[in-house]
Design a protein around this motif. Structure first.
Motif, PDB file in Angstrom:
ATOM      1  N   HIS A 104      33.627  37.832 -13.632  1.00 11.04           N
ATOM      2  CA  HIS A 104      33.212  36.511 -14.096  1.00 11.04           C
ATOM      3  C   HIS A 104      34.403  35.560 -14.127  1.00 11.04           C
ATOM      4  O   HIS A 104      35.553  35.973 -14.070  1.00 11.04           O
ATOM      5  N   GLU A 105      34.095  34.311 -14.298  1.00 11.99           N
ATOM      6  CA  GLU A 105      35.097  33.256 -14.420  1.00 11.99           C
ATOM      7  C   GLU A 105      35.736  33.339 -15.807  1.00 11.99           C
ATOM      8  O   GLU A 105      35.040  33.525 -16.797  1.00 11.99           O
ATOM      9  N   PHE A 106      37.066  33.183 -15.881  1.00 18.48           N
ATOM     10  CA  PHE A 106      37.770  33.236 -17.161  1.00 18.48           C
ATOM     11  C   PHE A 106      37.909  31.868 -17.817  1.00 18.48           C
ATOM     12  O   PHE A 106      38.166  31.780 -19.014  1.00 18.48           O
ATOM     13  N   ILE A 107      37.748  30.795 -17.036  1.00 17.11           N
ATOM     14  CA  ILE A 107      37.956  29.451 -17.574  1.00 17.11           C
ATOM     15  C   ILE A 107      36.966  29.197 -18.712  1.00 17.11           C
ATOM     16  O   ILE A 107      35.772  29.416 -18.577  1.00 17.11           O
ATOM     17  N   GLY A 108      37.518  28.770 -19.845  1.00 19.29           N
ATOM     18  CA  GLY A 108      36.710  28.500 -21.024  1.00 19.29           C
ATOM     19  C   GLY A 108      36.728  29.617 -22.049  1.00 19.29           C
ATOM     20  O   GLY A 108      36.315  29.414 -23.187  1.00 19.29           O
ATOM     21  N   LEU A 109      37.205  30.804 -21.655  1.00 20.38           N
ATOM     22  CA  LEU A 109      37.250  31.915 -22.604  1.00 20.38           C
ATOM     23  C   LEU A 109      38.499  31.832 -23.477  1.00 20.38           C
ATOM     24  O   LEU A 109      39.555  31.381 -23.041  1.00 20.38           O
ATOM     25  N   LYS A 110      38.378  32.277 -24.710  1.00 21.36           N
ATOM     26  CA  LYS A 110      39.538  32.372 -25.592  1.00 21.36           C
ATOM     27  C   LYS A 110      40.329  33.608 -25.190  1.00 21.36           C
ATOM     28  O   LYS A 110      39.753  34.642 -24.844  1.00 21.36           O
ATOM     29  N   VAL A 111      41.651  33.501 -25.254  1.00 20.77           N
ATOM     30  CA  VAL A 111      42.502  34.589 -24.801  1.00 20.77           C
ATOM     31  C   VAL A 111      43.740  34.694 -25.688  1.00 20.77           C
ATOM     32  O   VAL A 111      44.199  33.710 -26.268  1.00 20.77           O
ATOM     33  N   HIS A 112      44.246  35.917 -25.781  1.00 21.26           N
ATOM     34  CA  HIS A 112      45.520  36.197 -26.439  1.00 21.26           C
ATOM     35  C   HIS A 112      46.362  36.927 -25.403  1.00 21.26           C
ATOM     36  O   HIS A 112      45.978  38.005 -24.947  1.00 21.26           O
ATOM     37  N   ALA A 113      47.484  36.326 -25.009  1.00 16.73           N
ATOM     38  CA  ALA A 113      48.331  36.894 -23.957  1.00 16.73           C
ATOM     39  C   ALA A 113      49.643  37.390 -24.549  1.00 16.73           C
ATOM     40  O   ALA A 113      50.302  36.678 -25.301  1.00 16.73           O
ATOM     41  N   THR A 114      50.008  38.619 -24.192  1.00 11.94           N
ATOM     42  CA  THR A 114      51.298  39.172 -24.575  1.00 11.94           C
ATOM     43  C   THR A 114      51.933  39.778 -23.339  1.00 11.94           C
ATOM     44  O   THR A 114      51.254  40.410 -22.536  1.00 11.94           O
ATOM     45  N   ASN A 115      53.238  39.569 -23.177  1.00 13.58           N
ATOM     46  CA  ASN A 115      53.941  40.094 -22.019  1.00 13.58           C
ATOM     47  C   ASN A 115      54.543  41.436 -22.387  1.00 13.58           C
ATOM     48  O   ASN A 115      55.150  41.586 -23.447  1.00 13.58           O
ATOM     49  N   LEU A 116      54.384  42.414 -21.508  1.00 19.27           N
ATOM     50  CA  LEU A 116      54.865  43.763 -21.795  1.00 19.27           C
ATOM     51  C   LEU A 116      56.387  43.843 -21.744  1.00 19.27           C
ATOM     52  O   LEU A 116      56.996  44.628 -22.455  1.00 19.27           O
ATOM     53  N   LYS A 117      57.027  43.015 -20.912  1.00 13.28           N
ATOM     54  CA  LYS A 117      58.486  43.045 -20.789  1.00 13.28           C
ATOM     55  C   LYS A 117      59.151  42.047 -21.727  1.00 13.28           C
ATOM     56  O   LYS A 117      60.210  42.310 -22.264  1.00 13.28           O
ATOM     57  N   ASN A 118      58.542  40.882 -21.884  1.00  9.86           N
ATOM     58  CA  ASN A 118      59.094  39.823 -22.707  1.00  9.86           C
ATOM     59  C   ASN A 118      58.292  39.738 -24.000  1.00  9.86           C
ATOM     60  O   ASN A 118      57.268  39.075 -24.065  1.00  9.86           O
ATOM     61  N   LYS A 119      58.753  40.387 -25.030  1.00  4.63           N
ATOM     62  CA  LYS A 119      58.006  40.477 -26.288  1.00  4.63           C
ATOM     63  C   LYS A 119      57.874  39.126 -26.993  1.00  4.63           C
ATOM     64  O   LYS A 119      57.075  38.976 -27.903  1.00  4.63           O
TER      65      LYS A 119
END
Length: 92
Positions: free
Chosen positions: A10-25
């Protein structure tokens, strides 16, 4: 209807998201997806700032409309959105 099993199709635009980088904490961004390319996702943060996040090496937790949270590794999302929607994935 978007579910946890078919979210990658599905399309992600409009969804709420929490992003965390595995290398850059230090990357710990919450907001709404406003754009997506092959290698990046643009998120509008809670403070109305726009951030471009690379998909590779990032862990995304999407909140689908029914309130369920789905965790997806950005490495498997590193294809064009229009191709990802058509692609068949093995077990996620």
């Amino acid at each position: 209807m978007i579910t946890s099993k078919n979210l990658v199709h599905h399309e992600f635009i409009g969804l709420k998201v929490h992003a965390t980088n595995l290398k850059n904490k230090s990357l710990n961004l919450k907001g709404t997806v406003i754009d997506e390319t092959k290698n990046t996702i643009k998120i509008e943060g809670l403070d109305s700032t726009e951030k471009m996040i690379p998909k590779k090496g990032t862990l995304f937790v999407f909140e689908i409309p029914n309130g369920e949270k789905v965790e997806i590794d950005g490495n498997i999302l590193s294809i064009r959105p229009e191709d990802r929607i058509k692609k068949r994935f093995k077990k996620l």
